[in-house]
Each structure stands twice: as structure tokens, then as C-alpha cells.
Motif scaffolding. Structure first.
Motif, PDB file in Angstrom:
ATOM      1  N   ALA A   3      84.147  16.023  -1.612  1.00 15.08           N
ATOM      2  CA  ALA A   3      83.896  15.393  -0.313  1.00 15.08           C
ATOM      3  C   ALA A   3      84.554  16.155   0.834  1.00 15.08           C
ATOM      4  CB  ALA A   3      84.384  13.945  -0.335  1.00 15.08           C
ATOM      5  N   LEU A   4      85.703  16.772   0.590  1.00 14.57           N
ATOM      6  CA  LEU A   4      86.386  17.527   1.631  1.00 14.57           C
ATOM      7  C   LEU A   4      85.531  18.696   2.093  1.00 14.57           C
ATOM      8  CD1 LEU A   4      90.045  17.582   0.248  1.00 14.57           C
ATOM      9  CD2 LEU A   4      89.267  16.463   2.332  1.00 14.57           C
ATOM     10  N   HIS A   5      84.981  19.455   1.151  1.00  9.34           N
ATOM     11  CA  HIS A   5      84.148  20.605   1.511  1.00  9.34           C
ATOM     12  C   HIS A   5      82.858  20.160   2.182  1.00  9.34           C
ATOM     13  CE1 HIS A   5      80.947  23.579   0.701  1.00  9.34           C
ATOM     14  NE2 HIS A   5      81.895  24.445   1.042  1.00  9.34           N
ATOM     15  N   THR A   6      82.257  19.085   1.651  1.00  9.89           N
ATOM     16  CA  THR A   6      80.998  18.594   2.224  1.00  9.89           C
ATOM     17  C   THR A   6      81.189  18.151   3.669  1.00  9.89           C
ATOM     18  OG1 THR A   6      80.258  17.866   0.038  1.00  9.89           O
ATOM     19  CG2 THR A   6      79.140  16.927   1.946  1.00  9.89           C
ATOM     20  N   ALA A   7      82.249  17.383   3.913  1.00  8.63           N
ATOM     21  CA  ALA A   7      82.516  16.924   5.272  1.00  8.63           C
ATOM     22  C   ALA A   7      82.873  18.086   6.189  1.00  8.63           C
ATOM     23  CB  ALA A   7      83.643  15.898   5.268  1.00  8.63           C
ATOM     24  N   ALA A   8      83.542  19.102   5.638  1.00  6.48           N
ATOM     25  CA  ALA A   8      83.902  20.269   6.448  1.00  6.48           C
ATOM     26  C   ALA A   8      82.657  21.003   6.933  1.00  6.48           C
ATOM     27  CB  ALA A   8      84.797  21.212   5.650  1.00  6.48           C
ATOM     28  N   THR A   9      81.630  21.107   6.083  1.00  7.04           N
ATOM     29  CA  THR A   9      80.384  21.760   6.516  1.00  7.04           C
ATOM     30  C   THR A   9      79.725  20.952   7.627  1.00  7.04           C
ATOM     31  OG1 THR A   9      79.001  20.627   4.863  1.00  7.04           O
ATOM     32  CG2 THR A   9      80.032  22.704   4.209  1.00  7.04           C
ATOM     33  N   GLY A  10      79.839  19.628   7.543  1.00  9.22           N
ATOM     34  CA  GLY A  10      79.280  18.784   8.595  1.00  9.22           C
ATOM     35  C   GLY A  10      80.001  18.971   9.911  1.00  9.22           C
ATOM     36  N   MET A  11      81.326  19.106   9.858  1.00  8.62           N
ATOM     37  CA  MET A  11      82.109  19.314  11.076  1.00  8.62           C
ATOM     38  C   MET A  11      81.780  20.668  11.703  1.00  8.62           C
ATOM     39  SD  MET A  11      85.786  17.769   9.812  1.00  8.62           S
ATOM     40  CE  MET A  11      86.609  18.050  11.378  1.00  8.62           C
ATOM     41  N   MET A  12      81.636  21.707  10.877  1.00 10.90           N
ATOM     42  CA  MET A  12      81.300  23.031  11.411  1.00 10.90           C
ATOM     43  C   MET A  12      79.902  23.038  12.030  1.00 10.90           C
ATOM     44  SD  MET A  12      82.962  25.764   8.713  1.00 10.90           S
ATOM     45  CE  MET A  12      82.213  25.024   7.247  1.00 10.90           C
TER      46      MET A  12
END
Length: 262
Positions: A3-12
């Protein structure tokens, strides 16, 4: 945790979206500017259980599988080459395009660029140039001491030579159209370059089939709508905040798991 990586792609992705929107807003008063839009696609999926697989020896089929997505990616920031509003300036060398087409411009290195910015001027030798001094193609030279510069809807340029009262045609403005105008490459200074995606330019006369008409003493403004950009900005900001909330929630879950192991 995934979830951390997935949310990070959304933020970028939303950070880039805000950057595109901010550039649109910054160019609201730029002559001939065409707004951009960020486009996204989802990333690869991990298929824990594939839909449609057999679940028993009797032939039962899984009606819905388990797919875990890995986030989002930006695939493009295409320009929306729609017509911008036309305003009257009263300057005789200002020319707006109403419809399809771009002005061909010669760059200092000899390349040909294209623009919707018709805020032209006359240089020291009488040639029609852009605000940066680049030549308009084909070259149009205004004779010394002539008056009454006029440009009709077909792009014909007329002046009244000194000592006469009869207008004389001194040149013809042409327009270039592309099969995919959104594929043009922006290089700044309101200029675009041809790319393999845009296709080759087709030169033609204004007001003929497939080409727009010209309007003297006027300029085309940016096709940016303030209300639309602000609403898109708010949506992007909220999406960023929700992805940040996911990061925070995932961190709390990891913290709880770590606490159980102590």
C-alpha cells in the motif's frame, strides 16, 4: 507493505497533475497558448487468483478473481488545440487565426517552427517577424514609406506605396495544418516543432477548405478556462491528500505489527 508504494505512485501522479494545471493557469494571458491535460493509466496487476480459472474437478469456474494493483502512471500531457477567444487589439500587424492552422516561422538555426501567436511586427528591413524577431514564412517585406498595411481573410497582404493611392499586394500569408496537431512539440516562445507523431505539415491558403481564416487587428487568447482549471486543481489536491492518508494508515498498520513483535 504494498500500500505504501501504491499510494506513493498516486501522490507522484497528482503532483505532476498539479504542475500541469499550474502551467495552464500561469499562461492564461499568453497569446495563442493551448492548455495541457495530464492523462493516467493503472500499473500492472498481481493476479493472486485469476478470474475464469477452474475451482473444482466438477468444472466450477471462478466468477471473480483476486487482482492487486500496483498504482498509477502518467502516460501523457497532450495539448488541447481548441480555438481560443479572439480579442481586438487595433494593431495592424496583429493577426488571429479563426479555425485550423498555424503560422510557419523560420528559426535562427534554419528550422521551421509553428505558432498560433500572430502578434507580429516589422523589423528594421521591413520584414514581417514575430515578437522574438523570427521571420514569418514566406518572407513578407513591407516597402519603405508605404502606408495602409492590411491583411484580408485569405492572408493576402496589401500596402499603399508612397506616392500612390492604390493598394498593392506584397505577399501571401500561409497556414500549416497537421493530421495530429496535439503531437506537436512545444519549445517555448509560443512555438511548436513537427514530430513523427504530428505528421508532416500541409501548407495552404487561409479560408480554403481545411484551413482557418485570418482576422487582422486581433489576437487569439489562451484557451484556458479559469473555473475549469481551479476545479481540476481542487480535485488533484484532494486526490493527493487521500493518497497521503493511505500512506499514514499503512504506517500505522506497520507500527501496530511491529508493536506485536516486541
Amino acid at each position: 507493505m504494498r500500500a505504501l508504494h501504491t499510494a506513493a505512485t498516486g501522490m507522484m501522479a497528482q503532483e505532476l497533475n498539479v504542475q500541469v494545471i499550474s502551467n495552464n493557469i500561469a499562461n492564461m494571458r499568453t497569446t495563442g497558448y493551448k492548455r495541457q491535460r495530464a492523462e493516467f493509466q493503472d500499473l500492472l496487476y498481481e493476479h493472486v487468483k485469476r478470474v475464469g480459472t477452474q475451482t473444482s474437478e466438477q468444472g466450477n469456474i471462478l466468477p471473480a478473481g483476486i487482482e492487486l494493483g500496483s498504482g498509477v502512471k502518467t502516460v501523457g500531457t497532450p495539448r488541447l488545440m481548441t480555438q481560443g477567444p479572439i480579442t481586438t487589439t487595433g494593431k495592424e500587424t496583429d493577426v488571429a487565426i479563426r479555425g485550423e492552422g498555424l503560422f510557419p516561422i523560420t528559426l535562427p538555426d534554419g528550422r521551421t517552427a509553428y505558432t498560433r501567436d500572430g502578434s507580429f511586427a516589422i523589423d528594421a528591413t521591413g520584414r514581417l517577424v514575430t515578437a522574438q524577431g523570427n521571420l514569418v514564412q514566406p518572407t513578407i517585406t513591407v516597402p519603405a514609406n508605404s502606408t495602409g498595411l492590411s491583411v484580408n481573410v485569405q492572408g493576402q497582404v496589401f500596402v499603399t506605396p508612397a506616392g500612390t493611392t492604390t493598394p498593392t499586394q506584397i505577399g501571401q500569408i500561409q497556414l500549416a495544418v497537421f493530421i495530429n496537431k496535439s503531437g506537436l512539440q512545444g519549445i517555448g516562445d509560443n512555438l511548436f516543432l513537427e514530430t513523427p507523431s504530428s505528421g508532416t505539415p500541409q501548407l495552404g491558403t487561409p479560408s480554403t477548405l481545411g484551413y482557418g481564416s485570418l482576422l487582422q487587428n486581433s489576437l487569439e487568447q489562451a484557451n484556458v478556462e479559469a473555473v475549469s482549471e481551479i476545479s481540476d486543481l481542487i480535485a488533484a489536491q484532494r486526490a493527493y491528500e487521500m493518497n497521503a492518508k493511505v500512506v499514514s494508515a499503512a504506517d500505522q498498520m506497520l507500527q501496530s505489527t511491529t508493536g506485536m513483535m516486541r
